[in-house]
Write an enzyme that holds these catalytic residues in place. Structure first.
Site, PDB file in Angstrom:
ATOM      1  N   GLY A   1      41.996  73.619  34.622  1.00  0.00           N
ATOM      2  CA  GLY A   1      41.562  72.993  35.860  1.00  0.00           C
ATOM      3  C   GLY A   1      41.609  71.482  35.774  1.00  0.00           C
ATOM      4  O   GLY A   1      42.548  70.837  36.230  1.00  0.00           O
TER       5      GLY A   1
ATOM      6  N   ASP B   1      38.961  80.552  41.504  1.00  0.00           N
ATOM      7  CA  ASP B   1      37.616  80.843  41.012  1.00  0.00           C
ATOM      8  C   ASP B   1      36.667  81.157  42.162  1.00  0.00           C
ATOM      9  O   ASP B   1      36.329  80.287  42.962  1.00  0.00           O
ATOM     10  CB  ASP B   1      37.080  79.639  40.222  1.00  0.00           C
TER      11      ASP B   1
ATOM     12  N   MET C   1      33.702  85.680  39.834  1.00  0.00           N
ATOM     13  CA  MET C   1      32.398  85.443  39.194  1.00  0.00           C
ATOM     14  C   MET C   1      31.316  85.790  40.209  1.00  0.00           C
ATOM     15  O   MET C   1      30.604  84.923  40.733  1.00  0.00           O
ATOM     16  CB  MET C   1      32.323  83.982  38.727  1.00  0.00           C
TER      17      MET C   1
ATOM     18  N   MET D   1      36.634  84.303  28.244  1.00  0.00           N
ATOM     19  CA  MET D   1      36.090  83.007  28.673  1.00  0.00           C
ATOM     20  C   MET D   1      35.878  82.103  27.457  1.00  0.00           C
ATOM     21  O   MET D   1      35.330  82.539  26.445  1.00  0.00           O
ATOM     22  CB  MET D   1      34.764  83.187  29.412  1.00  0.00           C
TER      23      MET D   1
ATOM     24  N   ASP E   1      40.230  80.792  29.565  1.00  0.00           N
ATOM     25  CA  ASP E   1      39.775  79.999  30.712  1.00  0.00           C
ATOM     26  C   ASP E   1      38.575  79.154  30.317  1.00  0.00           C
ATOM     27  O   ASP E   1      37.531  79.697  29.948  1.00  0.00           O
ATOM     28  CB  ASP E   1      39.412  80.957  31.856  1.00  0.00           C
ATOM     29  N   GLY E   2      38.757  77.837  30.419  1.00  0.00           N
ATOM     30  CA  GLY E   2      37.649  76.919  30.168  1.00  0.00           C
ATOM     31  C   GLY E   2      37.963  75.927  29.065  1.00  0.00           C
ATOM     32  O   GLY E   2      38.168  76.307  27.911  1.00  0.00           O
ATOM     33  N   GLY E   3      38.060  74.661  29.439  1.00  0.00           N
ATOM     34  CA  GLY E   3      38.265  73.613  28.448  1.00  0.00           C
ATOM     35  C   GLY E   3      39.661  73.526  27.856  1.00  0.00           C
ATOM     36  O   GLY E   3      39.858  72.869  26.840  1.00  0.00           O
TER      37      GLY E   3
ATOM     38  N   MET F   1      32.940  82.167  43.172  1.00  0.00           N
ATOM     39  CA  MET F   1      31.570  82.166  42.645  1.00  0.00           C
ATOM     40  C   MET F   1      30.584  82.403  43.782  1.00  0.00           C
ATOM     41  O   MET F   1      30.736  81.826  44.859  1.00  0.00           O
ATOM     42  CB  MET F   1      31.252  80.811  42.003  1.00  0.00           C
TER      43      MET F   1
ATOM     44  N   GLY G   1      31.087  79.050  35.524  1.00  0.00           N
ATOM     45  CA  GLY G   1      30.264  78.358  36.527  1.00  0.00           C
ATOM     46  C   GLY G   1      30.772  76.990  36.919  1.00  0.00           C
ATOM     47  O   GLY G   1      30.654  76.610  38.077  1.00  0.00           O
ATOM     48  N   PHE G   2      31.359  76.278  35.971  1.00  0.00           N
ATOM     49  CA  PHE G   2      31.772  74.901  36.269  1.00  0.00           C
ATOM     50  C   PHE G   2      33.043  74.523  35.535  1.00  0.00           C
ATOM     51  O   PHE G   2      33.303  75.020  34.429  1.00  0.00           O
ATOM     52  CB  PHE G   2      30.653  73.923  35.875  1.00  0.00           C
ATOM     53  N   GLY G   3      33.825  73.642  36.161  1.00  0.00           N
ATOM     54  CA  GLY G   3      34.991  73.067  35.490  1.00  0.00           C
ATOM     55  C   GLY G   3      34.560  71.939  34.578  1.00  0.00           C
ATOM     56  O   GLY G   3      33.394  71.520  34.594  1.00  0.00           O
ATOM     57  N   GLY G   4      35.487  71.492  33.764  1.00  0.00           N
ATOM     58  CA  GLY G   4      35.255  70.303  32.953  1.00  0.00           C
ATOM     59  C   GLY G   4      34.335  70.469  31.757  1.00  0.00           C
ATOM     60  O   GLY G   4      33.821  69.494  31.228  1.00  0.00           O
TER      61      GLY G   4
ATOM     62  N   HIS H   1      44.992  79.952  39.672  1.00  0.00           N
ATOM     63  CA  HIS H   1      43.739  80.585  39.262  1.00  0.00           C
ATOM     64  C   HIS H   1      42.679  80.223  40.302  1.00  0.00           C
ATOM     65  O   HIS H   1      42.375  79.048  40.510  1.00  0.00           O
ATOM     66  CB  HIS H   1      43.355  80.091  37.872  1.00  0.00           C
TER      67      HIS H   1
ATOM     68  N   SER I   1      43.626  75.972  37.602  1.00  0.00           N
ATOM     69  CA  SER I   1      42.434  76.401  38.338  1.00  0.00           C
ATOM     70  C   SER I   1      42.195  75.445  39.492  1.00  0.00           C
ATOM     71  O   SER I   1      41.923  74.261  39.280  1.00  0.00           O
ATOM     72  CB  SER I   1      41.216  76.409  37.412  1.00  0.00           C
TER      73      SER I   1
HETATM   74  C1  DX5 Z   1      34.784  78.096  35.031  1.00  0.00           C
HETATM   75  C2  DX5 Z   1      36.029  78.565  35.722  1.00  0.00           C
HETATM   76  C3  DX5 Z   1      37.250  77.906  35.223  1.00  0.00           C
HETATM   77  C4  DX5 Z   1      37.279  76.419  35.426  1.00  0.00           C
HETATM   78  C5  DX5 Z   1      38.061  75.815  34.316  1.00  0.00           C
HETATM   79  O1  DX5 Z   1      33.725  78.900  35.429  1.00  0.00           O
HETATM   80  O2  DX5 Z   1      36.193  79.955  35.517  1.00  0.00           O
HETATM   81  O3  DX5 Z   1      38.404  78.508  35.776  1.00  0.00           O
HETATM   82  O4  DX5 Z   1      37.844  76.020  36.636  1.00  0.00           O
HETATM   83  O5  DX5 Z   1      38.012  74.428  34.422  1.00  0.00           O
HETATM   84  P1  DX5 Z   1      38.442  73.510  33.208  1.00  0.00           P
HETATM   85  O6  DX5 Z   1      39.880  73.794  32.881  1.00  0.00           O
HETATM   86  O7  DX5 Z   1      38.238  72.132  33.738  1.00  0.00           O
HETATM   87  O8  DX5 Z   1      37.540  73.831  32.045  1.00  0.00           O
HETATM   88 ZN    ZN Z   2      38.120  80.826  36.092  1.00  0.00          ZN
END
Ligand code: DX5
Ligand code: ZN
Length: 248
Positions: free
Chosen positions: A226, A36, A80, A170, A204-206, A38, A175-178, A34, A9
């Site tokens: 990501g 994203d 998103m 999901m 996707d996510g974590g 938003m 909304g956010f990475g990490g 990927h 991502s």
């Molecule tokens: C979150 C995004 C993800 C995000 C994942 O809303 O859709 O694609 O970038 O980031 P990580 O891998 O750090 O959780």
């Molecule tokens: Zn994503």
């Protein structure tokens, strides 16, 4: 089972050096990027739009040019946004390959042009058909609170053009990475894999070396990561690890 696809991502890339970072992560073994998107409405964050996607496209060879849908270099656009139907053509022109909209946002009345709004009421099925009609692959994403059953009806559509090419479960609130991976989402992936041995199922996510085994075991084959990739000392090693976990 379908092949492992690793999709870093770029939300965790350096936005001031996006072209460079995108090319680099491809060299480090990524299959897709990927992307994203938003809009500050569907999620409480804003990223970027079609002009930025068009710019990064020039740094990564487009699989559409060699007629290999979902091949290496696929731009997996995770939309998103509150009006997914409104933007399909723009992202197609910018170089997107896969347009993955959120099921939760697909019931709006948003149309391609404001004047056509009243005639073009969207439904998820119709939106998949519309995406295909513009020559893109279609994906459907669900947020953590959305039951997986809503995807069954779409995947099993009688008319092939109404069937998504990928579904996205999901594993964080978008909304956010990490953020922290939600293992309680795995029964959705298991249910999908049990029903559809050949379906592309994305998580996707974590995701990262510490959580990949749970997701791979549940049956996910398209892995978004990501912070785990862009934050790593050796991103190639992380990408290889993720791939190995899905393939074993
Ligand atoms: C979150 C995004 C993800 C995000 C994942 O809303 O859709 O694609 O970038 O980031 P990580 O891998 O750090 O959780
Ligand atoms: Zn994503």
């Amino acid at each position: 089972a379908p092949p492992a696809i690793i999709a870093p991502s770029i939300l965790s890339a350096d936005f001031a050096n996006l072209g460079h970072d995108c090319a680099k992560t491809m060299d480090q073994g990524a299959d897709w990027l990927h992307v994203d998107i938003m809009d500050g409405h569907f999620v409480p964050n804003i990223t970027f739009g079609p002009p930025v996607v068009a710019k990064i496209r020039s740094h990564v060879a487009n699989p559409a040019d060699t007629n290999s849908p979902l091949g290496r270099g696929t731009f997996d656009c995770h939309m998103m946004i509150a009006e997914p139907k409104r933007w399909v053509r723009e992202f197609k022109d910018a170089g997107a390959n896969l347009y993955c909209f959120h099921y939760e946002a697909a019931f709006s009345t948003a149309a391609e042009t404001p004047s056509a709004q009243s005639e073009l009421k969207t439904s998820p099925r119709e939106l998949v058909r519309y995406i295909h009609s513009l020559g893109l692959q279609a994906g459907v994403a669900i947020k953590p609170a959305t039951p997986v059953d809503v995807l069954f009806e779409l995947v099993e559509a009688v008319d092939e053009v109404e069937r998504p090419d990928m579904v996205l479960v999901m594993t964080v609130e978008p909304g956010f990475g990490g953020q922290k991976f939600m293992p309680e989402q795995m029964p959705k992936v298991q249910a999908l894999r049990k029903r559809y041995p050949e379906l592309n199922i994305e998580v996707d996510g974590g995701l990262g070396p510490g959580t990949i085994d749970v997701a791979a075991e549940a049956g996910a084959n398209v892995i978004v990561a990501g912070s785990a990739v862009f934050g790593a000392k050796d991103p190639s090693e992380v990408i290889a690890k993720l791939r190995k976990a899905v393939e074993s």
